[in-house]
Design a protein around this motif. Structure first.
Motif, PDB file in Angstrom:
ATOM      1  N   HIS A   1       0.850  -1.190   0.000  1.00 43.14           N
ATOM      2  CA  HIS A   1       0.000   0.000   0.000  1.00 43.14           C
ATOM      3  C   HIS A   1       0.884   1.237   0.000  1.00 43.14           C
ATOM      4  CE1 HIS A   1      -3.780  -2.100   0.659  1.00 43.14           C
ATOM      5  NE2 HIS A   1      -3.090  -2.909   1.445  1.00 43.14           N
ATOM      6  N   ARG A   2       0.602   2.130  -0.934  1.00 46.45           N
ATOM      7  CA  ARG A   2       1.348   3.385  -1.015  1.00 46.45           C
ATOM      8  C   ARG A   2       0.363   4.537  -1.000  1.00 46.45           C
ATOM      9  NH1 ARG A   2       4.994   1.245  -5.816  1.00 46.45           N
ATOM     10  NH2 ARG A   2       6.414   0.007  -4.579  1.00 46.45           N
ATOM     11  N   GLU A   3       0.676   5.526  -0.231  1.00 46.81           N
ATOM     12  CA  GLU A   3      -0.150   6.721  -0.208  1.00 46.81           C
ATOM     13  C   GLU A   3       0.273   7.622  -1.363  1.00 46.81           C
ATOM     14  OE1 GLU A   3      -1.619  10.199   2.859  1.00 46.81           O
ATOM     15  OE2 GLU A   3       0.128   9.003   3.364  1.00 46.81           O
ATOM     16  N   ILE A   4      -0.695   7.995  -2.180  1.00 40.21           N
ATOM     17  CA  ILE A   4      -0.426   8.867  -3.307  1.00 40.21           C
ATOM     18  C   ILE A   4      -1.201  10.156  -3.087  1.00 40.21           C
ATOM     19  CG2 ILE A   4      -0.672   9.165  -5.791  1.00 40.21           C
ATOM     20  CD1 ILE A   4      -0.484   6.098  -5.993  1.00 40.21           C
ATOM     21  N   ILE A   5      -0.497  11.252  -3.113  1.00 34.69           N
ATOM     22  CA  ILE A   5      -1.110  12.548  -2.844  1.00 34.69           C
ATOM     23  C   ILE A   5      -1.033  13.389  -4.110  1.00 34.69           C
ATOM     24  CG2 ILE A   5      -0.973  14.655  -1.474  1.00 34.69           C
ATOM     25  CD1 ILE A   5       0.359  12.928   0.725  1.00 34.69           C
ATOM     26  N   TRP A   6      -2.198  13.855  -4.560  1.00 34.84           N
ATOM     27  CA  TRP A   6      -2.244  14.732  -5.729  1.00 34.84           C
ATOM     28  C   TRP A   6      -1.879  16.134  -5.297  1.00 34.84           C
ATOM     29  CZ3 TRP A   6      -4.879  19.093  -7.314  1.00 34.84           C
ATOM     30  CH2 TRP A   6      -4.865  19.367  -8.681  1.00 34.84           C
ATOM     31  N   GLN A   7      -0.967  16.747  -6.002  1.00 36.29           N
ATOM     32  CA  GLN A   7      -0.552  18.112  -5.700  1.00 36.29           C
ATOM     33  C   GLN A   7      -1.076  19.039  -6.794  1.00 36.29           C
ATOM     34  OE1 GLN A   7       1.228  19.184  -3.022  1.00 36.29           O
ATOM     35  NE2 GLN A   7       1.159  17.116  -2.215  1.00 36.29           N
ATOM     36  N   PRO A   8      -1.692  20.151  -6.426  1.00 37.42           N
ATOM     37  CA  PRO A   8      -2.145  21.101  -7.448  1.00 37.42           C
ATOM     38  C   PRO A   8      -0.941  21.735  -8.157  1.00 37.42           C
ATOM     39  CG  PRO A   8      -2.485  22.004  -5.266  1.00 37.42           C
ATOM     40  CD  PRO A   8      -2.011  20.599  -5.079  1.00 37.42           C
ATOM     41  N   PRO A   9      -1.168  22.259  -9.367  1.00 37.85           N
ATOM     42  CA  PRO A   9      -0.060  22.898 -10.090  1.00 37.85           C
ATOM     43  C   PRO A   9       0.323  24.244  -9.476  1.00 37.85           C
ATOM     44  CG  PRO A   9      -2.108  23.161 -11.281  1.00 37.85           C
ATOM     45  CD  PRO A   9      -2.406  22.262 -10.119  1.00 37.85           C
ATOM     46  N   LEU A  10       1.359  24.818 -10.016  1.00 36.24           N
ATOM     47  CA  LEU A  10       1.820  26.132  -9.560  1.00 36.24           C
ATOM     48  C   LEU A  10       0.779  27.210  -9.846  1.00 36.24           C
ATOM     49  CD1 LEU A  10       5.475  25.926 -10.915  1.00 36.24           C
ATOM     50  CD2 LEU A  10       4.714  25.551  -8.562  1.00 36.24           C
ATOM     51  N   LEU A  11       0.932  28.351  -9.198  1.00 30.79           N
ATOM     52  CA  LEU A  11       0.027  29.486  -9.370  1.00 30.79           C
ATOM     53  C   LEU A  11      -0.120  29.834 -10.852  1.00 30.79           C
ATOM     54  CD1 LEU A  11      -1.631  31.681  -7.871  1.00 30.79           C
ATOM     55  CD2 LEU A  11       0.437  33.088  -7.919  1.00 30.79           C
ATOM     56  N   ASN A  12      -1.366  30.009 -11.297  1.00 31.35           N
ATOM     57  CA  ASN A  12      -1.724  30.342 -12.675  1.00 31.35           C
ATOM     58  C   ASN A  12      -1.383  29.249 -13.693  1.00 31.35           C
ATOM     59  OD1 ASN A  12      -2.802  32.861 -11.941  1.00 31.35           O
ATOM     60  ND2 ASN A  12      -0.742  33.732 -11.905  1.00 31.35           N
ATOM     61  N   TRP A  13      -1.200  28.033 -13.234  1.00 24.98           N
ATOM     62  CA  TRP A  13      -0.979  26.890 -14.116  1.00 24.98           C
ATOM     63  C   TRP A  13      -2.186  25.969 -14.020  1.00 24.98           C
ATOM     64  CZ3 TRP A  13       3.458  25.048 -16.898  1.00 24.98           C
ATOM     65  CH2 TRP A  13       4.515  25.959 -16.929  1.00 24.98           C
ATOM     66  N   PHE A  14      -2.269  25.031 -14.956  1.00 21.94           N
ATOM     67  CA  PHE A  14      -3.298  23.996 -14.946  1.00 21.94           C
ATOM     68  C   PHE A  14      -2.623  22.634 -14.966  1.00 21.94           C
ATOM     69  CE2 PHE A  14      -5.287  27.658 -16.889  1.00 21.94           C
ATOM     70  CZ  PHE A  14      -6.506  27.710 -16.247  1.00 21.94           C
ATOM     71  N   LYS A  15      -3.318  21.652 -14.444  1.00 21.61           N
ATOM     72  CA  LYS A  15      -2.827  20.277 -14.480  1.00 21.61           C
ATOM     73  C   LYS A  15      -3.932  19.414 -15.064  1.00 21.61           C
ATOM     74  CE  LYS A  15      -0.243  18.380 -11.204  1.00 21.61           C
ATOM     75  NZ  LYS A  15       0.195  17.750  -9.950  1.00 21.61           N
ATOM     76  N   PHE A  16      -3.554  18.490 -15.932  1.00 21.34           N
ATOM     77  CA  PHE A  16      -4.555  17.553 -16.408  1.00 21.34           C
ATOM     78  C   PHE A  16      -4.104  16.134 -16.123  1.00 21.34           C
ATOM     79  CE2 PHE A  16      -2.101  18.583 -20.274  1.00 21.34           C
ATOM     80  CZ  PHE A  16      -1.796  17.337 -20.797  1.00 21.34           C
ATOM     81  N   ASN A  17      -5.050  15.331 -15.690  1.00 21.47           N
ATOM     82  CA  ASN A  17      -4.835  13.916 -15.440  1.00 21.47           C
ATOM     83  C   ASN A  17      -5.658  13.141 -16.457  1.00 21.47           C
ATOM     84  OD1 ASN A  17      -4.806  15.306 -12.486  1.00 21.47           O
ATOM     85  ND2 ASN A  17      -3.257  13.717 -12.674  1.00 21.47           N
ATOM     86  N   ILE A  18      -5.018  12.198 -17.122  1.00 29.02           N
ATOM     87  CA  ILE A  18      -5.684  11.446 -18.182  1.00 29.02           C
ATOM     88  C   ILE A  18      -5.571   9.953 -17.924  1.00 29.02           C
ATOM     89  CG2 ILE A  18      -5.323  13.196 -19.956  1.00 29.02           C
ATOM     90  CD1 ILE A  18      -2.952  11.309 -20.895  1.00 29.02           C
ATOM     91  N   ASP A  19      -6.432   9.201 -18.594  1.00 31.20           N
ATOM     92  CA  ASP A  19      -6.350   7.749 -18.551  1.00 31.20           C
ATOM     93  C   ASP A  19      -7.001   7.192 -19.795  1.00 31.20           C
ATOM     94  OD1 ASP A  19      -5.662   5.263 -17.587  1.00 31.20           O
ATOM     95  OD2 ASP A  19      -7.387   5.100 -16.258  1.00 31.20           O
ATOM     96  N   GLY A  20      -6.530   6.067 -20.217  1.00 32.87           N
ATOM     97  CA  GLY A  20      -7.126   5.331 -21.319  1.00 32.87           C
ATOM     98  C   GLY A  20      -7.174   3.869 -20.935  1.00 32.87           C
ATOM     99  N   ALA A  21      -8.191   3.164 -21.394  1.00 33.95           N
ATOM    100  CA  ALA A  21      -8.326   1.759 -21.020  1.00 33.95           C
ATOM    101  C   ALA A  21      -9.049   0.990 -22.118  1.00 33.95           C
ATOM    102  CB  ALA A  21      -9.084   1.629 -19.700  1.00 33.95           C
ATOM    103  N   SER A  22      -8.809  -0.302 -22.118  1.00 35.70           N
ATOM    104  CA  SER A  22      -9.466  -1.213 -23.039  1.00 35.70           C
ATOM    105  C   SER A  22      -9.905  -2.431 -22.245  1.00 35.70           C
ATOM    106  CB  SER A  22      -8.478  -1.622 -24.136  1.00 35.70           C
ATOM    107  OG  SER A  22      -9.065  -2.554 -25.004  1.00 35.70           O
ATOM    108  N   SER A  23     -11.114  -2.930 -22.516  1.00 40.02           N
ATOM    109  CA  SER A  23     -11.609  -4.078 -21.746  1.00 40.02           C
ATOM    110  C   SER A  23     -10.910  -5.376 -22.147  1.00 40.02           C
ATOM    111  CB  SER A  23     -13.129  -4.213 -21.888  1.00 40.02           C
ATOM    112  OG  SER A  23     -13.485  -4.350 -23.239  1.00 40.02           O
ATOM    113  N   GLY A  24     -10.193  -5.376 -23.222  1.00 39.16           N
ATOM    114  CA  GLY A  24      -9.323  -6.462 -23.662  1.00 39.16           C
ATOM    115  C   GLY A  24      -8.164  -5.801 -24.367  1.00 39.16           C
ATOM    116  N   ASN A  25      -7.308  -6.566 -24.978  1.00 42.44           N
ATOM    117  CA  ASN A  25      -6.194  -5.916 -25.655  1.00 42.44           C
ATOM    118  C   ASN A  25      -5.947  -6.550 -27.012  1.00 42.44           C
ATOM    119  OD1 ASN A  25      -4.407  -3.843 -25.670  1.00 42.44           O
ATOM    120  ND2 ASN A  25      -2.841  -4.862 -24.495  1.00 42.44           N
ATOM    121  N   PRO A  26      -6.639  -6.113 -28.058  1.00 48.27           N
ATOM    122  CA  PRO A  26      -7.568  -4.983 -28.143  1.00 48.27           C
ATOM    123  C   PRO A  26      -9.012  -5.398 -27.877  1.00 48.27           C
ATOM    124  CG  PRO A  26      -7.100  -5.763 -30.337  1.00 48.27           C
ATOM    125  CD  PRO A  26      -6.296  -6.620 -29.386  1.00 48.27           C
TER     126      PRO A  26
END
Length: 87
Positions: free
Chosen positions: A14-39
């Motif tokens: 178990h690892r604790e993962i902490i999301w940190q906001p971006p710097l002042l006047n910046w934006f951060k985007f988190n993305i993900d992609g997935a497939s129920s099989g491959n492909p």
């Protein structure tokens, strides 16, 4: 006598993962992609947040029949296109 094989469960780390906001006047985007099989049936999505961690924009896109690798790349490309379109 009974010839029973014992398979011990894999110990989870178990690892604790902490999301940190971006710097002042910046934006951060988190993305993900997935497939129920491959492909198989695939999709991607992402969320944009500002330096206060406030929601700014999100997207979700069905990709149809694709690999998980393709879905991850589509998520990254879509996020980059959104950033470019919105300056």
């Amino acid at each position: 006598m009974f010839r029973i094989t014992i398979n011990h469960p894999i110990t989870l780390v178990h690892r604790e993962i902490i999301w940190q906001p971006p710097l002042l006047n910046w934006f951060k985007f988190n993305i993900d992609g997935a497939s129920s099989g491959n492909p198989d049936n695939a999709s991607c999505g992402g969320v944009f947040r500002d330096h206060n961690a406030d929601f700014v924009y999100a997207f979700a896109e069905p990709l149809g029949f694709a690999s998980s690798y393709f879905a991850e790349l589509c998520g990254a490309m879509t996020a980059i296109e959104i950033v470019y379109d919105k300056n």
